[in-house]
Design an enzyme around this catalytic site. Structure first.
Site, PDB file in Angstrom:
ATOM      1  N   HIS A 100      47.363  65.255 -21.824  1.00  0.00           N
ATOM      2  CA  HIS A 100      48.310  65.936 -20.939  1.00  0.00           C
ATOM      3  C   HIS A 100      49.186  66.899 -21.737  1.00  0.00           C
ATOM      4  O   HIS A 100      49.460  68.024 -21.312  1.00  0.00           O
ATOM      5  CB  HIS A 100      49.166  64.887 -20.227  1.00  0.00           C
ATOM      6  CG  HIS A 100      50.185  65.454 -19.314  1.00  0.00           C
ATOM      7  ND1 HIS A 100      51.468  64.958 -19.220  1.00  0.00           N
ATOM      8  CD2 HIS A 100      50.138  66.489 -18.432  1.00  0.00           C
ATOM      9  CE1 HIS A 100      52.151  65.651 -18.333  1.00  0.00           C
ATOM     10  NE2 HIS A 100      51.377  66.581 -17.847  1.00  0.00           N
ATOM     11  N   GLU A 103      47.318  69.990 -22.523  1.00  0.00           N
ATOM     12  CA  GLU A 103      47.303  70.883 -21.361  1.00  0.00           C
ATOM     13  C   GLU A 103      48.562  71.751 -21.326  1.00  0.00           C
ATOM     14  O   GLU A 103      48.495  72.964 -21.105  1.00  0.00           O
ATOM     15  CB  GLU A 103      47.202  70.051 -20.083  1.00  0.00           C
ATOM     16  CG  GLU A 103      47.393  70.838 -18.791  1.00  0.00           C
ATOM     17  CD  GLU A 103      48.219  70.083 -17.768  1.00  0.00           C
ATOM     18  OE1 GLU A 103      49.220  70.640 -17.265  1.00  0.00           O
ATOM     19  OE2 GLU A 103      47.854  68.933 -17.460  1.00  0.00           O
ATOM     20  N   GLY A 353      40.885  53.244   4.590  1.00  0.00           N
ATOM     21  CA  GLY A 353      39.818  52.499   3.942  1.00  0.00           C
ATOM     22  C   GLY A 353      38.724  53.402   3.436  1.00  0.00           C
ATOM     23  O   GLY A 353      38.410  54.414   4.067  1.00  0.00           O
ATOM     24  N   GLY A 354      38.136  53.049   2.307  1.00  0.00           N
ATOM     25  CA  GLY A 354      37.017  53.829   1.786  1.00  0.00           C
ATOM     26  C   GLY A 354      36.895  53.731   0.291  1.00  0.00           C
ATOM     27  O   GLY A 354      37.627  52.997  -0.380  1.00  0.00           O
ATOM     28  N   ARG A 421      40.938  79.568  -0.248  1.00  0.00           N
ATOM     29  CA  ARG A 421      41.755  80.441  -1.091  1.00  0.00           C
ATOM     30  C   ARG A 421      41.169  80.440  -2.496  1.00  0.00           C
ATOM     31  O   ARG A 421      40.761  79.400  -3.010  1.00  0.00           O
ATOM     32  CB  ARG A 421      43.200  79.957  -1.132  1.00  0.00           C
ATOM     33  CG  ARG A 421      43.918  80.098   0.188  1.00  0.00           C
ATOM     34  CD  ARG A 421      45.402  79.845   0.034  1.00  0.00           C
ATOM     35  NE  ARG A 421      46.030  80.882  -0.776  1.00  0.00           N
ATOM     36  CZ  ARG A 421      47.328  80.906  -1.086  1.00  0.00           C
ATOM     37  NH1 ARG A 421      48.122  79.929  -0.672  1.00  0.00           N
ATOM     38  NH2 ARG A 421      47.837  81.873  -1.815  1.00  0.00           N
ATOM     39  N   LYS A 888      45.443  88.365   2.558  1.00  0.00           N
ATOM     40  CA  LYS A 888      45.141  87.933   3.919  1.00  0.00           C
ATOM     41  C   LYS A 888      44.912  86.417   3.969  1.00  0.00           C
ATOM     42  O   LYS A 888      44.419  85.829   3.018  1.00  0.00           O
ATOM     43  CB  LYS A 888      43.884  88.650   4.433  1.00  0.00           C
ATOM     44  CG  LYS A 888      44.019  90.161   4.503  1.00  0.00           C
ATOM     45  CD  LYS A 888      45.032  90.573   5.561  1.00  0.00           C
ATOM     46  CE  LYS A 888      45.034  92.073   5.801  1.00  0.00           C
ATOM     47  NZ  LYS A 888      45.565  92.849   4.665  1.00  0.00           N
ATOM     48  N   PRO A 889      45.289  85.796   5.064  1.00  0.00           N
ATOM     49  CA  PRO A 889      44.973  84.370   5.230  1.00  0.00           C
ATOM     50  C   PRO A 889      43.472  84.150   5.123  1.00  0.00           C
ATOM     51  O   PRO A 889      42.680  84.907   5.679  1.00  0.00           O
ATOM     52  CB  PRO A 889      45.486  84.052   6.638  1.00  0.00           C
ATOM     53  CG  PRO A 889      46.493  85.116   6.939  1.00  0.00           C
ATOM     54  CD  PRO A 889      46.015  86.337   6.232  1.00  0.00           C
ATOM     55  N   LYS A 890      43.085  83.087   4.424  1.00  0.00           N
ATOM     56  CA  LYS A 890      41.659  82.801   4.248  1.00  0.00           C
ATOM     57  C   LYS A 890      41.119  81.915   5.361  1.00  0.00           C
ATOM     58  O   LYS A 890      39.912  81.812   5.552  1.00  0.00           O
ATOM     59  CB  LYS A 890      41.425  82.118   2.893  1.00  0.00           C
ATOM     60  CG  LYS A 890      41.923  82.939   1.705  1.00  0.00           C
ATOM     61  CD  LYS A 890      41.249  84.302   1.655  1.00  0.00           C
ATOM     62  CE  LYS A 890      41.695  85.127   0.468  1.00  0.00           C
ATOM     63  NZ  LYS A 890      43.080  85.591   0.523  1.00  0.00           N
ATOM     64  N   LYS A 891      42.017  81.234   6.073  1.00  0.00           N
ATOM     65  CA  LYS A 891      41.598  80.317   7.128  1.00  0.00           C
ATOM     66  C   LYS A 891      42.243  80.720   8.449  1.00  0.00           C
ATOM     67  O   LYS A 891      43.354  81.260   8.478  1.00  0.00           O
ATOM     68  CB  LYS A 891      41.986  78.885   6.773  1.00  0.00           C
ATOM     69  CG  LYS A 891      41.352  78.380   5.498  1.00  0.00           C
ATOM     70  CD  LYS A 891      41.697  76.916   5.245  1.00  0.00           C
ATOM     71  CE  LYS A 891      41.025  76.420   3.973  1.00  0.00           C
ATOM     72  NZ  LYS A 891      41.287  74.985   3.739  1.00  0.00           N
TER      73      LYS A 891
END
Length: 1014
Positions: A100, A103, A353-354, A421, A888-891
């Site tokens: 860390h 980094e 759960g998963g 994005r 521009k918005p990607k979604k």
């Protein structure tokens, strides 16, 4: 809720071994680049979604680095990300946090670019941003930038992996930053519980390590053990930062050939040290660590139960995805589900759960529930129900139709997925390039193409009592624990689970109320795009404006997806007249959502969601997703809402849960308190957490039942319908809302005077106010300084944004990196009720008074910066801000949010970015200096300053090993500023009584003119 394995791509941290790729070779135009390329896959070989218009090329260089190139001619931001398949599980045993720390240090200078802030300064000047993270086995670096400057950014970025400097001075200072980052997490329950799990693993296993690091591990103890941390950083980078375990993703406007020629020269020279991707055959939880019950005392008043099983790495089975199959069933929330039965008994509120990622070689399967007070007394019974559900799954056996339904939903989401994005996309993809065949790097998260029931059976056989661990987290256990976790000081008690309990759960049989889910009737079947309107508007247009309802409409002409978004604000002045009514409004929303959960869950799985929230002005309702059944869901929600009957048992449970949430505010981060109390002081009216909590006891079932007819008695509706819909359909949906309200609960329209909006306090010229609060949980203090600059308007919007654009990088570099005031340093804009200003936020171990002096010194130094700035450099910032604003918005969801924010703010500047950037291009340096001298400078005539101080009142004893408060000596970047004596705000209400209010911002468009055109 199913815990999706692929919810966050950058945390998919396991790999497929011995990948065999059958590349499609293609001649690269540059012979020099081609000489360094071992393999190439072209766009036709890489599986991508049907609507993806980007072009892809995958490369493997001779040095083993894997690269994914993405050509997007329409992008307004380029991006790159490098993932190094080394995380903190490879830290040296004696120096926790070194990965860390590495980094952090890579950002602070390289041999080619030795200035510490060269990289971030270059990005900031060209509309860019960057970040990085370190996880168990990955370190991921990423940035975005204006497309024309991608090559320059890659040049600087690539040096991280060639020749970082790790200078002694930066090393000494950045240890403080890591320590400050760790400090902010010490009282965070998520971090505490995560580290407790790691600390309870086998002490010899790498999973056991403390990954963040702090001053004690990186400096104090390492020196005691004879280490020089800078030498260890160099060794770590030299040994493990190897090209053959690096994955690079680059997205740009250039063609694939141009990207190849740009990227390969920067990275082919990264050294291949032939590092093997780490793999852990041994699970961190063996027989000694299993079959244990852990009782934990949290910081916040939370109650959770976590059941965890040790399972093998399921990554090699991604085409079958047995973990997702079981997670889909165990985390289901419909009729017959485990959650429904637990809620019926009043024991839990939520369930997740998963499968949960561990690292390359091992995983976990979890069931986590949020406990009610009664549920805390029935932990054993809850676990019994979990095993009864598992026994039912074993009895029923794997069902091919369920697998197919999951597979169809995944395929549908892949086919119609939104464009990502650039920054998040490159970061996520770079982290998986060494995990899967390159041709599947875009699609493998969505792949469920091989039905193998034996894998589901194999996983079910792991979910048994003898293979589990249990954690119960609650304030109840304070004073009953006997152990303290080393790094965070978390108090806990660990006990073996009695054998008779394990036997009971093993033989507990079945429960008649638990069953497999029914077929999902919400899965859309019609994906056609509707007919294009003959009159297309560039922005939302008003279709209706009556005393009761105003409707805005925009048909999608950009994304071409079978999705739509419908949002409605149901205004009622009753929801915020006092804390009692505010509480009742919030509880109504929570109770209604709770009651609708079984019905709405299938819709959510099928990509059709709704949200309901209580706002300052009323109730906000939205439905979004595939438009095929959007109106069906809207009708159902409205019909249930106007006929809603409160369940007395759920009322008591959710009231208690809401109250705990209000109480837990005290444990939020100091900088969050600073932001909150700034709003308390500056808002015309804002009920505080304390006021809401004090009035909560007044809320009774009878009062809430009586309140609901009053709530719906008078309303005003303002809506937006956007997406794959026609005008006629949008009118029908809006009329449906109005019709149901009028017909079912006799709703009448509000008077225009009842639709008032709250305003912002107007600070007087030349003022300096200080407001102080304490935080009893965290040892750090915090400050927010707010320099109010007036009403929002195109002129002031752009001057303020340009000012923030120019100061943001030096503010972070000076206050955070050089002066080491704290890990959290932020400069930006605060906008509320049409009023705006500069805000500077710092969370620090230093006193707010000291930090405020350093902030003022920094802002004072900016006058010289502005005066000496060349016209070329000034225009760089104009260009950078323009690029950011015009991104521009990607979604579709992001575009819908932009339109909706203009509506709820009643400013209606739907083309704001183009309007304001056009103005920005005419702003001069003199305009900016005049703005600074008028509003920000120390002696500015129109300076309006409020400083909010959050003072730590937490005990100063150590919370965990190495919890140090000392700081390194730093060279201050400017002289101390002698602050004038402030006016202390003792009584917020008295303060507001004497203050003027700003008028609301004027709507950008003439509503009367728009109305006349209807």
């Amino acid at each position: 809720m199913v815990l999706f394995r692929f919810g966050r791509l950058n945390h998919i941290l396991s790999g497929i071994k011995n990948i065999q790729i059958n590349p499609f070779s293609k001649r690269v135009s540059s012979a020099m680049s081609a000489a360094h390329i071992k393999r190439t896959l072209d766009d036709k070989t890489i599986v991508k979604s049907a609507g993806d218009d980007r072009l892809y090329r995958a490369l493997e260089l001779n040095n083993g680095m894997r690269i994914l190139l993405i050509s997007d001619k329409q992008t307004d931001k380029s991006s790159a990300a490098m993932d190094v398949y080394v995380g903190h599980m490879k830290d040296p045993k004696d120096i926790p946090g070194l990965a860390h720390f590495c980094e952090h240090m890579l950002f602070l200078g390289t041999k080619k670019y030795p200035e510490e802030n060269e990289y971030t300064k270059y990005l900031n000047e060209h509309a860019g941003s960057s970040n990085a993270f370190t996880s168990n086995e990955h370190t991921n670096y990423y940035f975005d930038i204006a497309p024309e400057h991608l090559s320059g950014a890659l040049d600087r970025f690539s040096q991280f992996f060639h020749e970082p400097l790790f200078t002694p001075s930066a090393t000494e200072r950045e240890i403080n930053a890591v320590n400050s980052e760790n400090d902010k997490n010490l009282q965070n329950d998520s971090w505490r519980l995560h580290q407790l799990e790691k600390s309870l693993a086998k002490p010899t296993h790498d999973f056991h390590k403390f990954g963040t690091g702090n001053k004690y591990t990186l400096e104090t103890r390492s020196k005691e053990l004879g280490y020089d941390v800078r030498d260890e950083l160099l060794k770590f980078h030299d040994k493990l930062y190897s090209s053959n375990i690096m994955g690079l993703t680059v997205l740009g406007k250039e063609s694939l050939e141009e990207l190849t020629e740009m990227v390969v020269p920067h990275f082919h020279g990264v050294e291949n040290k032939k590092v093997t991707i780490p793999h852990w055959e041994e699970h961190p939880f063996g027989p000694t660590q299993l079959q244990n019950m852990c009782y934990v005392t949290p910081v916040k008043d939370i109650r959770n139960l976590s059941v965890s099983w040790s399972i093998p790495d399921l990554q090699p089975y991604y085409k079958t995805n047995p973990g997702h199959y079981l997670g889909h069933l165990i985390g289901h929330e419909g009729k017959g589900s485990l959650l429904s039965e637990l809620k019926l008994r009043g024991w839990v509120n939520t369930l997740v759960g998963g499968q949960q990622q561990g690292a390359n070689g091992f995983m976990f399967f979890i069931v986590n529930v949020d406990l009610t007070a009664d549920g805390l007394e029935h932990v054993d019974d809850i676990i019994t129900l979990i095993y009864q559900y598992l026994h039912m799954l074993k009895k029923e056996g794997p069902q091919e139709w369920i697998f197919k339904e999951c597979a169809d939903l995944s395929a549908m989401h892949f086919r119609f997925k939104d464009k990502e994005r650039p920054r998040g996309y490159t970061s996520a993809l770079s982290g998986i390039l060494h995990d899967v065949p390159l041709e599947e790097c875009l699609s493998f998260h969505y792949m469920m193409t091989e039905y193998k029931p034996e894998l589901v059976d194999m996983l079910l056989e792991k979910l048994i009592p003898t293979n589990m661990r249990i954690s119960v987290i609650a304030k109840k256990y304070a004073g009953q624990t006997d152990k303290k976790e080393e790094w965070y000081g978390t108090e806990y008690k660990l006990e073996p689970i009695p054998q008779e309990k394990l036997k009971m759960w093993e033989t507990c049989g079945f429960h008649e109320n638990l069953s497999l889910p029914a077929v999902n009737e919400f899965i859309p079947t019609n994906f056609d795009l509707v007919a294009r309107e003959t009159e297309q508007n560039c922005v939302p247009a008003m279709l209706k404006d009556t005393a009761m309802t105003r409707l805005w409409f925009k048909q999608d002409d950009k994304f071409h997806l079978p999705k739509a978004y419908a949002s409605f604000e149901l205004t009622s002045p009753l929801v915020y007249i006092d804390p009692l009514h505010t509480n009742m409004s919030v509880l109504f929303v929570q109770l209604f959502q709770d009651s609708l959960n079984e019905y709405a869950y299938d819709a959510e799985l099928a990509g059709l969601k709704y949200s309901l929230s209580s706002t300052t002005y009323g109730i906000s309702l939205s439905v979004k997703g595939y438009n095929d059944k959007l109106d069906v869901l809207l009708r159902k929600i409205l019909e249930k809402m106007v006929s809603f009957k409160i369940d007395p048992k759920r009322f008591e449970i959710l009231k208690e849960l809401y109250g705990r949430g209000l109480k837990n505010f005290v444990a939020e981060q100091p900088h969050q308190h600073a932001v909150y109390f700034t709003s308390v002081v500056m808002s015309e009216l804002l009920w505080t957490q304390v006021e809401l909590l004090n009035s909560l006891e007044e809320v009774t079932l009878e009062k809430l039942t009586s309140f609901l007819p009053q709530l719906f008695s008078k309303m005003h509706i303002e809506g937006l319908v956007y997406g794959n819909v026609t005008k006629q359909k949008s009118i029908e949906m809006t009329d449906l809302v109005e019709h149901i309200l009028r017909e079912h609960v006799s709703t009448k329209e509000l008077l225009t005077s009842q639709r008032r909006r709250l305003r912002e306090i107007q600070l007087p010229d030349g003022c300096y106010y200080v407001y102080q609060e304490t935080n009893k949980v965290h040892k750090s203090s915090s400050i927010e300084i707010y320099y109010q600059c007036g009403q929002q308007a195109t002129h002031t919007n752009m001057l303020l944004e340009l000012f923030v654009q120019i100061i943001s990088e030096p503010c972070f570099n000076i206050l955070r990196t050089k002066e080491q005031l704290g890990y959290i340093v932020f400069s930006g804009i605060r906008r509320q009720s049409g009023v705006q200003g500069l805000r500077v936020i710092v969370q620090s171990d230093r006193t707010p008074e000291y930090v405020e002096g350093r902030i003022e010194a920094f802002l004072h130094s900016m006058e010289e910066t502005f005066n000496e700035m060349s016209e070329t450099e000034f225009q760089k910032h104009i260009s950078a801000l323009s690029t950011k604003r015009l991104e521009k918005p990607k979604k579709m969801s992001a575009q819908a949010s932009r339109y909706w924010s203009e509506i709820v703010s009643e400013q209606y500047n739907f083309d704001r970015d183009n309007v304001e950037v056009a103005y920005l291009k005419g702003v001069t340096k003199d305009d900016l200096i005049r703005f600074y001298k008028d509003y920000i400078a120390y002696n500015a005539p129109k300076r309006h300053k409020l400083s909010v101080h959050i003072l730590s009142a937490a005990p100063k004893e150590e919370n965990g090993a190495g919890d140090q408060v000392e700081t390194v000596n730093v060279e201050l970047q400017g002289p101390d500023i002698q602050l004038p004596k402030p006016i202390i705000v003792e009584d917020v209400n008295a303060f507001k009584r004497d203050m003027a209010l700003y008028p609301l911002a004027k709507p950008f468009i003439d509503l009367q003119t728009a109305r006349s055109k209807l």
